[in-house]
Design a protein around this motif. Structure first.
Motif, PDB file in Angstrom:
ATOM      1  N   ARG A 192      -1.336   6.907  -6.813  1.00 44.48           N
ATOM      2  CA  ARG A 192      -1.215   5.495  -7.189  1.00 44.48           C
ATOM      3  C   ARG A 192      -0.618   4.669  -6.052  1.00 44.48           C
ATOM      4  O   ARG A 192      -1.074   3.555  -5.771  1.00 44.48           O
ATOM      5  CB  ARG A 192      -0.333   5.365  -8.439  1.00 44.48           C
ATOM      6  N   GLU A 193       0.403   5.215  -5.393  1.00 46.08           N
ATOM      7  CA  GLU A 193       1.061   4.477  -4.313  1.00 46.08           C
ATOM      8  C   GLU A 193       0.104   4.250  -3.137  1.00 46.08           C
ATOM      9  O   GLU A 193       0.042   3.143  -2.583  1.00 46.08           O
ATOM     10  CB  GLU A 193       2.296   5.261  -3.818  1.00 46.08           C
ATOM     11  N   THR A 194      -0.636   5.298  -2.767  1.00 49.78           N
ATOM     12  CA  THR A 194      -1.550   5.184  -1.624  1.00 49.78           C
ATOM     13  C   THR A 194      -2.697   4.232  -1.928  1.00 49.78           C
ATOM     14  O   THR A 194      -3.108   3.437  -1.070  1.00 49.78           O
ATOM     15  CB  THR A 194      -2.094   6.569  -1.234  1.00 49.78           C
ATOM     16  N   ILE A 195      -3.212   4.305  -3.137  1.00 46.90           N
ATOM     17  CA  ILE A 195      -4.300   3.401  -3.543  1.00 46.90           C
ATOM     18  C   ILE A 195      -3.825   1.952  -3.509  1.00 46.90           C
ATOM     19  O   ILE A 195      -4.547   1.059  -3.047  1.00 46.90           O
ATOM     20  CB  ILE A 195      -4.812   3.765  -4.942  1.00 46.90           C
ATOM     21  N   GLU A 196      -2.611   1.722  -3.984  1.00 44.64           N
ATOM     22  CA  GLU A 196      -2.060   0.356  -3.984  1.00 44.64           C
ATOM     23  C   GLU A 196      -1.961  -0.186  -2.564  1.00 44.64           C
ATOM     24  O   GLU A 196      -2.334  -1.329  -2.290  1.00 44.64           O
ATOM     25  CB  GLU A 196      -0.674   0.358  -4.647  1.00 44.64           C
ATOM     26  N   MET A 197      -1.467   0.652  -1.628  1.00 46.03           N
ATOM     27  CA  MET A 197      -1.354   0.217  -0.237  1.00 46.03           C
ATOM     28  C   MET A 197      -2.731  -0.051   0.369  1.00 46.03           C
ATOM     29  O   MET A 197      -2.922  -1.018   1.108  1.00 46.03           O
ATOM     30  CB  MET A 197      -0.606   1.273   0.584  1.00 46.03           C
ATOM     31  N   ALA A 198      -3.695   0.808   0.041  1.00 53.78           N
ATOM     32  CA  ALA A 198      -5.048   0.643   0.582  1.00 53.78           C
ATOM     33  C   ALA A 198      -5.709  -0.625   0.053  1.00 53.78           C
ATOM     34  O   ALA A 198      -6.425  -1.321   0.784  1.00 53.78           O
ATOM     35  CB  ALA A 198      -5.891   1.867   0.237  1.00 53.78           C
ATOM     36  N   GLN A 199      -5.471  -0.938  -1.211  1.00 51.57           N
ATOM     37  CA  GLN A 199      -6.032  -2.164  -1.789  1.00 51.57           C
ATOM     38  C   GLN A 199      -5.452  -3.399  -1.108  1.00 51.57           C
ATOM     39  O   GLN A 199      -6.176  -4.360  -0.818  1.00 51.57           O
ATOM     40  CB  GLN A 199      -5.754  -2.196  -3.293  1.00 51.57           C
ATOM     41  N   ILE A 200      -4.161  -3.361  -0.834  1.00 52.88           N
ATOM     42  CA  ILE A 200      -3.508  -4.473  -0.136  1.00 52.88           C
ATOM     43  C   ILE A 200      -4.086  -4.630   1.268  1.00 52.88           C
ATOM     44  O   ILE A 200      -4.375  -5.737   1.731  1.00 52.88           O
ATOM     45  CB  ILE A 200      -1.982  -4.247  -0.066  1.00 52.88           C
ATOM     46  N   ALA A 201      -4.270  -3.495   1.955  1.00 53.03           N
ATOM     47  CA  ALA A 201      -4.826  -3.522   3.310  1.00 53.03           C
ATOM     48  C   ALA A 201      -6.265  -4.037   3.301  1.00 53.03           C
ATOM     49  O   ALA A 201      -6.672  -4.795   4.184  1.00 53.03           O
ATOM     50  CB  ALA A 201      -4.778  -2.115   3.906  1.00 53.03           C
ATOM     51  N   LYS A 202      -7.008  -3.642   2.281  1.00 54.92           N
ATOM     52  CA  LYS A 202      -8.403  -4.074   2.147  1.00 54.92           C
ATOM     53  C   LYS A 202      -8.481  -5.584   1.963  1.00 54.92           C
ATOM     54  O   LYS A 202      -9.297  -6.268   2.588  1.00 54.92           O
ATOM     55  CB  LYS A 202      -9.038  -3.375   0.948  1.00 54.92           C
TER      56      LYS A 202
END
Length: 284
Positions: A192-202
């Motif tokens: 969940r944490e990594t996905i959240e960071m990736a979505q922000i970066a995207k």
């Protein structure tokens, strides 16, 4: 290069339904039977509908059972060579146990290497080389891989960043721009944490490289380039431990390619680092 059925199944296994996993297990355990049976015979044996088996073959990228069966016949040797190297027995001595761990690691590296493509490697290195800043993201066991990559890429002429703290990583992700590249590492691709960071970066427009063991994971779907690290499931060590070895190797490959592309600047960077480290060693 055509990816083998065995690797296709291992790559997507966690994303299959229970019935699809049942089909996948049967294929891996009985390759010869599957390649010489009709879809009706196989469906009856497994207790599933013909349509379920047909859709499974479509999920692997085949037009239908006929094309899948032809591929099975061509790849029968590869499928029959499956060996669960790390199926450690209570009666195994210490040397045998250690050898099985090494065998599993070698299989992991070979399978991951077979999934690499020139297109993905070129695309990823071009993204890294063309960025002002490169950030490495990962939590838990994946953070170890991210730290190792950061330590390695510090020797390159590219500006690289990584923090071991999740909250700082989250803040770093929010400050990314379209000039930056973000590399996300997650074994499951479902953190969940990594996905959240990736979505922000995207959303920030950053270029995204994903390294994961599961091609159909939410994280993989966010990547501009995705590298799949294959691993074997074992009793006394998690898949993540085995996949870490292949993930480290993927990062090593990207690093070496980048350094050769920027050979002159890379040599200058390495020279500066070696000079700094040598002074400390001399003082000790």
């Amino acid at each position: 290069m055509t990816v083998s059925i065995r690797l296709q199944i291992k790559t997507h296994y966690k994303d299959f339904s229970l019935k699809e996993q049942k089909i996948a297990d049967y294929i891996l355990e009985n390759p010869s039977t599957v390649s010489h049976s009709s879809i009706s015979d196989l469906s009856n044996t497994l207790g599933v509908a013909d349509s379920t088996f047909f859709q499974f073959t479509k999920k692997l990228g085949y037009n239908g059972f006929k094309e899948f069966k032809m591929a099975m016949l061509m790849q029968e040797n590869d499928l029959s060579a499956i060996s669960f190297h790390e199926n450690i027995q209570q009666t195994d001595n210490e040397l045998t146990m250690a050898q099985k761990v090494f065998d599993s690691n070698m299989t992991t590296l070979t399978d991951t290497r077979n999934l690499l493509t020139e297109e993905n490697l070129k695309h990823a290195v071009t993204m890294i080389d063309g960025s002002k800043r490169v950030y490495f993201f990962g939590v838990g066991g994946s953070e170890i891989v991210a730290t190792d990559a950061y330590h390695k890429f510090l020797r390159s002429p590219i500006a690289v960043y990584h923090s071991t703290d999740f909250h700082i990583q989250l803040m770093e992700a929010s400050l990314l721009t379209s000039d930056d590249c973000a590399i996300f590492i997650s074994h499951t691709g479902k953190s969940r944490e990594t996905i959240e960071m990736a979505q922000i970066a995207k959303e920030a427009g950053a270029k995204i490289i994903v390294i994961t063991s599961h091609a159909g994971s939410p994280l993989a779907k966010l990547g501009d380039v995705v590298f799949i690290s294959i691993s074997e499931e074992t009793e006394f060590r998690s898949e993540a431990l085995a996949s870490r070895i292949s993930q480290l190797s993927i990062m090593d490959a990207l690093y070496v390619i980048l350094m050769f592309i920027n050979r002159e600047d890379a040599q200058k960077s390495i020279k500066k680092i070696r000079q700094s480290i040598s002074k400390i060693k001399e003082n000790n």
